[in-house]
Design an enzyme around this catalytic site. Structure first.
Site, PDB file in Angstrom:
ATOM      1  N   SER A 122      13.518   9.874   4.164  1.00  0.00           N
ATOM      2  CA  SER A 122      12.506  10.891   4.431  1.00  0.00           C
ATOM      3  C   SER A 122      13.213  12.227   4.586  1.00  0.00           C
ATOM      4  CB  SER A 122      11.776  10.550   5.740  1.00  0.00           C
ATOM      5  OG  SER A 122      11.051  11.659   6.206  1.00  0.00           O
TER       6      SER A 122
ATOM      7  N   ILE B 230       3.415  12.771   2.256  1.00  0.00           N
ATOM      8  CA  ILE B 230       2.734  12.079   1.159  1.00  0.00           C
ATOM      9  C   ILE B 230       1.451  11.447   1.692  1.00  0.00           C
ATOM     10  CG2 ILE B 230       3.004  10.365  -0.688  1.00  0.00           C
ATOM     11  CD1 ILE B 230       5.107  12.681  -0.799  1.00  0.00           C
TER      12      ILE B 230
ATOM     13  N   ASP C  56       8.498 -10.425   7.250  1.00  0.00           N
ATOM     14  CA  ASP C  56       8.697  -9.449   8.325  1.00  0.00           C
ATOM     15  C   ASP C  56      10.140  -8.981   8.200  1.00  0.00           C
ATOM     16  OD1 ASP C  56       9.091  -7.924  10.521  1.00  0.00           O
ATOM     17  OD2 ASP C  56       8.512  -9.453  11.993  1.00  0.00           O
TER      18      ASP C  56
ATOM     19  N   ARG D 218       0.846  -1.203   0.000  1.00  0.00           N
ATOM     20  CA  ARG D 218       0.000   0.000   0.000  1.00  0.00           C
ATOM     21  C   ARG D 218       0.884   1.258   0.000  1.00  0.00           C
ATOM     22  NH1 ARG D 218      -2.217   0.539   6.312  1.00  0.00           N
ATOM     23  NH2 ARG D 218      -0.356   1.627   7.032  1.00  0.00           N
TER      24      ARG D 218
ATOM     25  N   LYS E 174      15.978   7.547   9.717  1.00  0.00           N
ATOM     26  CA  LYS E 174      15.990   7.981   8.313  1.00  0.00           C
ATOM     27  C   LYS E 174      17.334   8.621   7.963  1.00  0.00           C
ATOM     28  CE  LYS E 174      11.956   6.509   6.994  1.00  0.00           C
ATOM     29  NZ  LYS E 174      11.846   5.480   5.958  1.00  0.00           N
TER      30      LYS E 174
ATOM     31  N   TYR F 146      12.364   8.340  14.726  1.00  0.00           N
ATOM     32  CA  TYR F 146      12.155   8.047  13.288  1.00  0.00           C
ATOM     33  C   TYR F 146      13.161   8.819  12.435  1.00  0.00           C
ATOM     34  CZ  TYR F 146       9.547   8.322   8.798  1.00  0.00           C
ATOM     35  OH  TYR F 146       9.166   8.288   7.483  1.00  0.00           O
TER      36      TYR F 146
HETATM   37  N1  LIG Z   1       3.772   9.122   3.937  1.00  0.00           N
HETATM   38  C1  LIG Z   1       4.668  10.047   4.167  1.00  0.00           C
HETATM   39  O1  LIG Z   1       4.344  11.240   4.384  1.00  0.00           O
HETATM   40  C2  LIG Z   1       6.141   9.701   4.188  1.00  0.00           C
HETATM   41  C3  LIG Z   1       7.061  10.761   4.265  1.00  0.00           C
HETATM   42  C4  LIG Z   1       8.418  10.475   4.268  1.00  0.00           C
HETATM   43  C5  LIG Z   1       8.852   9.157   4.167  1.00  0.00           C
HETATM   44  N2  LIG Z   1       7.935   8.155   4.101  1.00  0.00           N
HETATM   45  C6  LIG Z   1       8.453   6.799   4.018  1.00  0.00           C
HETATM   46  O2  LIG Z   1       7.916   6.157   2.894  1.00  0.00           O
HETATM   47  C7  LIG Z   1       7.805   4.750   3.138  1.00  0.00           C
HETATM   48  C8  LIG Z   1       6.399   4.268   2.858  1.00  0.00           C
HETATM   49  O3  LIG Z   1       5.523   4.945   3.738  1.00  0.00           O
HETATM   50  P1  LIG Z   1       3.938   4.994   3.538  1.00  0.00           P
HETATM   51  O4  LIG Z   1       3.513   6.329   4.027  1.00  0.00           O
HETATM   52  O5  LIG Z   1       3.598   4.536   2.177  1.00  0.00           O
HETATM   53  O6  LIG Z   1       3.503   3.915   4.651  1.00  0.00           O
HETATM   54  P2  LIG Z   1       2.309   2.818   4.661  1.00  0.00           P
HETATM   55  O7  LIG Z   1       2.117   2.398   6.084  1.00  0.00           O
HETATM   56  O8  LIG Z   1       1.137   3.371   3.979  1.00  0.00           O
HETATM   57  O9  LIG Z   1       2.958   1.612   3.864  1.00  0.00           O
HETATM   58  C9  LIG Z   1       4.087   0.960   4.437  1.00  0.00           C
HETATM   59  C10 LIG Z   1       4.105  -0.500   4.069  1.00  0.00           C
HETATM   60  O10 LIG Z   1       5.213  -1.097   4.774  1.00  0.00           O
HETATM   61  C11 LIG Z   1       4.788  -2.343   5.317  1.00  0.00           C
HETATM   62  N3  LIG Z   1       5.561  -2.742   6.488  1.00  0.00           N
HETATM   63  C12 LIG Z   1       5.599  -2.124   7.699  1.00  0.00           C
HETATM   64  N4  LIG Z   1       6.355  -2.824   8.556  1.00  0.00           N
HETATM   65  C13 LIG Z   1       6.810  -3.912   7.901  1.00  0.00           C
HETATM   66  C14 LIG Z   1       7.637  -5.019   8.236  1.00  0.00           C
HETATM   67  N5  LIG Z   1       8.136  -5.172   9.466  1.00  0.00           N
HETATM   68  N6  LIG Z   1       7.902  -5.946   7.291  1.00  0.00           N
HETATM   69  C15 LIG Z   1       7.378  -5.824   6.052  1.00  0.00           C
HETATM   70  N7  LIG Z   1       6.589  -4.809   5.664  1.00  0.00           N
HETATM   71  C16 LIG Z   1       6.308  -3.859   6.569  1.00  0.00           C
HETATM   72  C17 LIG Z   1       3.316  -2.122   5.676  1.00  0.00           C
HETATM   73  O11 LIG Z   1       2.625  -3.345   5.800  1.00  0.00           O
HETATM   74  C18 LIG Z   1       2.839  -1.248   4.522  1.00  0.00           C
HETATM   75  O12 LIG Z   1       2.324  -2.022   3.464  1.00  0.00           O
HETATM   76  C19 LIG Z   1       8.256   4.549   4.594  1.00  0.00           C
HETATM   77  O13 LIG Z   1       9.612   4.192   4.647  1.00  0.00           O
HETATM   78  C20 LIG Z   1       8.056   5.916   5.188  1.00  0.00           C
HETATM   79  O14 LIG Z   1       8.889   6.119   6.307  1.00  0.00           O
HETATM   80  C21 LIG Z   1       6.600   8.396   4.107  1.00  0.00           C
END
Ligand SMILES: NC(=O)c1ccc[n+]([C@@H]2O[C@H](COP(=O)([O-])OP(=O)(O)OC[C@H]3O[C@@H](n4cnc5c(N)ncnc54)[C@H](O)[C@@H]3O)[C@@H](O)[C@H]2O)c1
Length: 257
Positions: free
Chosen positions: A145, A191, A66, A18, A162, A158
């Site tokens: 990030s 995002i 995992d 996702r 990062k 966090y």
């Molecule tokens: N959304 C934001 O604003 C944002 C900003 C900066 C960075 N990020 C980074 O982008 C990446 C994706 O974030 P997102 O917002 O799409 O998050 P999200 O939670 O929507 O998706 C993250 C996915 O990672 C999987 N996941 C989590 N722990 C896990 C594990 N132990 N083993 C396997 N899979 C695992 C989840 O099941 C999920 O499908 C992350 O690294 C996040 O830190 C997101």
């Protein structure tokens, strides 16, 4: 016009079920790549895989993993190699956070954040790199990030993980340039994903995110499919002379010096 031609390439995307990871899987498959989704959420990962097989005609499979557990990651890597024969690209995207002031966190919380965001990246690189080294080819894209560059209120632990990803990626890029393996980093800003919705659903997280959104020069949250093209570009041959670099996709929130 396609962003890049990745026909014949095999890409492992962690956390691809996702959010940003799903958009990354979609962009790679749209460019002709075959994709392995390594995610802890099996039903969501399978649903994404089924959808992408149908819409792109590529091979997309989900493997429950995992990432915090090295044995699990080694098992996922073996399964991917058995099914696809090789791994050309590794995208470390999975991550997790919950916003709270550092003094309200606990050591258990630190362990969880470090295990998912940083150890997960060490585990996949440790498992996949020997294969890439033996082929003298590969590209790794790590999703960090902007918090890892400039810090963020309520995200001290966090942000540390990062920042660690950034330093680790640069070091790996130096160690493996001679193996024709490139390592680069994408730093998203805010995002619109399920994770961000969870964060905004809580009082403290909602307040912090609202105040950050007001200071984004482009004045809105980013969408996952505005991040994914950067991952594809960095992994593709168009970026063959780029390694050890980071680029933000953030609507101008933090600007590079
Ligand atoms: N959304 C934001 O604003 C944002 C900003 C900066 C960075 N990020 C980074 O982008 C990446 C994706 O974030 P997102 O917002 O799409 O998050 P999200 O939670 O929507 O998706 C993250 C996915 O990672 C999987 N996941 C989590 N722990 C896990 C594990 N132990 N083993 C396997 N899979 C695992 C989840 O099941 C999920 O499908 C992350 O690294 C996040 O830190 C997101």
């Amino acid at each position: 016009m396609s962003l890049a031609d990745l026909t014949g390439k095999t890409i492992v995307v962690t956390g691809g079920a996702r959010g940003i990871g799903k958009a990354i899987c979609t962009s790679f498959a749209q460019c002709g790549g075959d994709v392995i989704i390594a995610d802890i959420r099996l039903p969501e990962a399978q649903a994404t895989a089924t959808e992408l097989c149908r819409t792109t005609g590529r091979r997309v499979v989900a493997i429950q993993t995992d990432l915090t557990n090295l044995d699990d990651v080694v098992q996922m890597t073996s399964q991917a190699l058995e099914q696809f024969g090789k791994i050309d690209v590794l995208v470390n995207n999975a991550g997790w956070d919950k916003l709270k002031p550092f003094l309200k966190t606990t050591p258990d919380f630190w362990d969880k954040v470090i295990a998912i965001n940083y150890k997960g990246v060490l585990n996949t690189c440790f498992a996949v790199l020997p294969h890439m080294v033996s082929r003298k080819a590969g590209s790794i894209v790590n999703i960090s990030s902007d918090t890892g560059r400039v810090g963020s209120m309520g995200e001290a632990v966090y942000s540390g993980t990062k920042g660690a990803i950034i330093a680790f990626s640069k070091s790996l890029a130096r160690e493996h340039a001679r193996d024709n393996i490139r390592v680069n980093v994408v730093c998203p800003g805010l995002i619109d994903t399920p994770l961000l919705k969870e964060i905004m659903g809580e009082e403290f997280g909602g307040k912090v995110v609202d105040s950050i959104v007001r200071s984004i020069p482009l004045r809105r949250l980013g969408q996952p499919d505005e991040v994914s093209p950067m991952a594809v570009f960095l992994a593709s041959d168009s970026a063959r002379y780029i390694t050890g670099q980071l680029i933000s996709v953030n609507g101008g929130l933090a600007m590079a010096g």
